[in-house]
Design an enzyme around this catalytic site. Structure first.
Site, short mmCIF file in Angstrom:
data_model
loop_
_atom_site.label_atom_id
_atom_site.label_comp_id
_atom_site.label_asym_id
_atom_site.label_seq_id
_atom_site.Cartn_x
_atom_site.Cartn_y
_atom_site.Cartn_z
CB SER A 33 33.09 22.56 -5.23
OG SER A 33 33.77 22.33 -5.93
CG HIS A 166 -13.64 22.12 8.81
ND1 HIS A 166 -12.92 22.93 7.90
CD2 HIS A 166 -14.35 21.47 8.31
CE1 HIS A 166 -13.66 23.25 6.32
NE2 HIS A 166 -14.65 21.97 7.60
CB SER A 287 10.93 23.35 31.03
OG SER A 287 10.91 24.50 31.59
CD GLU A 300 7.68 21.75 19.76
OE1 GLU A 300 7.29 22.60 19.89
OE2 GLU A 300 8.77 21.26 21.13
CE1 TYR A 327 29.14 22.24 -14.39
CE2 TYR A 327 30.78 24.21 -14.70
CZ TYR A 327 29.86 22.86 -14.00
OH TYR A 327 30.62 23.49 -12.91
CD GLN A 332 32.53 24.23 -7.59
OE1 GLN A 332 32.43 24.12 -8.58
NE2 GLN A 332 32.20 25.98 -6.67
CE LYS A 335 28.97 19.09 -7.13
NZ LYS A 335 29.09 20.12 -7.33
N1 ARG Z 1 33.38 21.46 -9.11
C1 ARG Z 1 32.51 21.54 -10.44
C2 ARG Z 1 31.39 21.32 -9.96
O1 ARG Z 1 30.44 21.09 -9.02
C3 ARG Z 1 33.00 20.38 -11.13
C4 ARG Z 1 32.90 20.58 -13.01
C5 ARG Z 1 33.71 22.17 -12.99
N2 ARG Z 1 33.46 22.32 -14.68
C6 ARG Z 1 34.39 23.50 -15.94
N3 ARG Z 1 34.06 23.19 -16.38
N4 ARG Z 1 34.75 24.14 -15.04
O2 ARG Z 1 30.53 21.86 -11.12
#
Ligand code: ARG
Length: 467
Positions: A33, A166, A287, A300, A327, A332, A335
């Protein structure tokens, strides 16, 4: 067996190109990442400094090691800021990139930083800090956009324009009143931003992998050092929660929808057919082939960015909806959605603020349009109710006949001779002409929140005091 060989061979060929080296390369590509989470470097380092300081304060690591760690982290911060840091994809993410560099810089003490934490609470912390800062930036930008509208509303508190339903001419309003409608919308967006900041203002660090930790950490201390109100209360929820990101995206989607409606109005208003506004050169383009054209490209693109923001919201909701606690690596993928939406939203607000401030308002065109389309028909009906005592439904019917007559004469209501109006209803007197102009119509709508300039000015004062 021959089949097996063929299988392996053909899939190897399929990897080809950048995956020539096989499964390792594929794993690295899908797992890493760092390409996008390097954006979190400052938050990662801040979080680590707060964590190390707390560990030393609690006697979990020595002050000497803490000092080395903090010094090393500050060095890394300047390296990254100065563009002198080499990010490595083998090291997967920002957390491991920083930690590995720390080990090179300070040696074995670096290994003590990750005591009593996990990447799960670390990434939750970094991302929350980032989203919090982005929300604060959004709040400021919305304030700037509201200020631009307040200035235009003040300037045009008396400028009449057609109000639409309208997209058909309905009743005359003022341009100031129309601007204030956007102030209300962006004001609501801003209060959503403020609520979101309150919601996310809890520190995740110390939740560790998911269960908390046996080390005697002080989560209140790290929360305070990082500017959070308090620590989160459930370690399982802490590492599996991405509500703060989804809330940011929902707010962005709603604000984006408002921006897009405004963009659409600007596109319509700036056509030669409407001619209500003229965009500055800064926010339009010519244009390459038709010399007469001035295209509202910025508007636009604001309209289009909204589609992209909506996509990010749906993507993250979908990423999260099937995840068991706590988790999972799926998270990941949160983001890029948030980073992309944030960039789009910032750009869209900035472009809109510029367009609103710069555009030239053609009050003559607006006024002419406000007077056409029998926009004061309701005023005639209201006059019949008020002055001639008709029930509203009858007044509506009488007015309908007056509109039909004006239509067949090819004139406006105010241009119908009194004798013609009296032929439709005997109670009509020449006093009726006082309400048939757009100015009179607008000035009469003094109900709270109505379009009368006096009311619009009250609403401007209300918002000035809050902006
Ligand atoms: N790069 C991971 C993320 O963005 C960090 C967390 C990783 N944790 C794990 N248990 N592999 O989520």
């Amino acid at each position: 067996m021959a089949d097996d060989t063929t299988d392996t061979k053909s899939s190897n060929q399929m990897w080809g190109g950048r995956f020539a080296s096989g499964p390792d390369a594929i794993m690295e590509e899908i797992n890493a990442s760092i390409g996008f989470d390097k954006k979190l470097f400052a938050q990662d380092i801040r979080g680590s400094i707060a964590h190390a300081t707390m560990l030393a304060h609690q006697g979990i690591i020595s002050t000497d090691d803490k000092d080395k760690i903090v010094h090393g982290l500050n060095t890394i911060l300047s390296e990254i800021e100065g563009g002198n840091f080499e990010f490595s994809r083998q090291l997967e993410d920002i957390h491991m990139n920083v930690e590995a560099r720390l080990a090179t810089l300070i040696g074995p003490a670096a290994g003590r930083l990750h005591t009593a934490r996990s990447r799960n609470d670390q990434v939750a912390l970094d991302f929350r800090l980032w989203v919090k800062e982005e929300l604060q930036k959004t709040e400021q930008m919305l304030t700037g956009l509201i200020a631009a509208f307040l200035d235009r509303a003040e300037e045009h508190a008396e400028s009449v324009m057609p109000g639409f339903t309208h997209l058909q001419t309905a009743q005359p309003v003022t341009f100031g009143h129309h601007c204030m409608a956007y102030v209300e919308m962006f004001g609501r967006d801003r209060s959503r931003v403020r609520h979101a900041i309150e919601h996310l203002d809890e520190s995740p660090i110390g939740a560790a992998a998911l269960a908390g930790t046996g080390y005697p950490i002080d989560r209140h201390m790290t929360a305070k050092a990082l500017g959070f109100r308090e620590p989160t209360r459930n370690s399982i929820d802490t590492v599996s929660d991405r509500d703060f990101a989804i809330e940011f995206l929902s707010i962005a989607a709603i604000a984006g929808m408002h921006l897009s409606r405004l963009a659409e109005e600007i596109v319509i208003w700036s056509t030669p057919q409407f001619g209500f506004v003229r965009l500055s050169d800064a926010f339009s383009t010519g244009s390459s082939i038709m010399p007469q054209k001035k295209n509202p490209d910025a508007a636009e693109l604001v309209r289009a960015k909204t589609g992209r923001i909506n996509g990010s919201l749906v993507a993250l909701l979908t990423i999260m909806k099937g995840l068991p606690l706590a988790y999972s690596k799926d998270m990941q993928e949160d983001k890029e959605q948030v980073f992309d939406a944030a960039e789009s939203l910032e750009l869209a607000i900035a472009a809109m603020t510029g367009m609103v401030r710069d555009m030239t308002v053609n009050t003559a065109r607006m006024k002419a349009a406000a007077g056409s389309g029998y926009s004061t028909a309701t005023d005639l009906a209201d006059w019949l109710v008020r002055e001639a005592g008709l029930p509203f439904r009858d007044a509506h019917h009488v007015t309908g006949r007056a509109v039909a007559l004006a239509e067949s004469n090819g004139c406006d209501l105010a241009e119908l001779p009194l004798s013609d109006l009296q032929a439709i209803h005997a109670a009509i007197t020449d006093k009726v002409y006082d309400v048939l102009t757009v100015e009179a119509s607008v000035a009469s709508r003094k109900s709270f929140g109505g379009t009368a300039p006096s009311e619009v000015r009250k609403q401007i004062a209300f918002w000035r005091a809050r902006n």
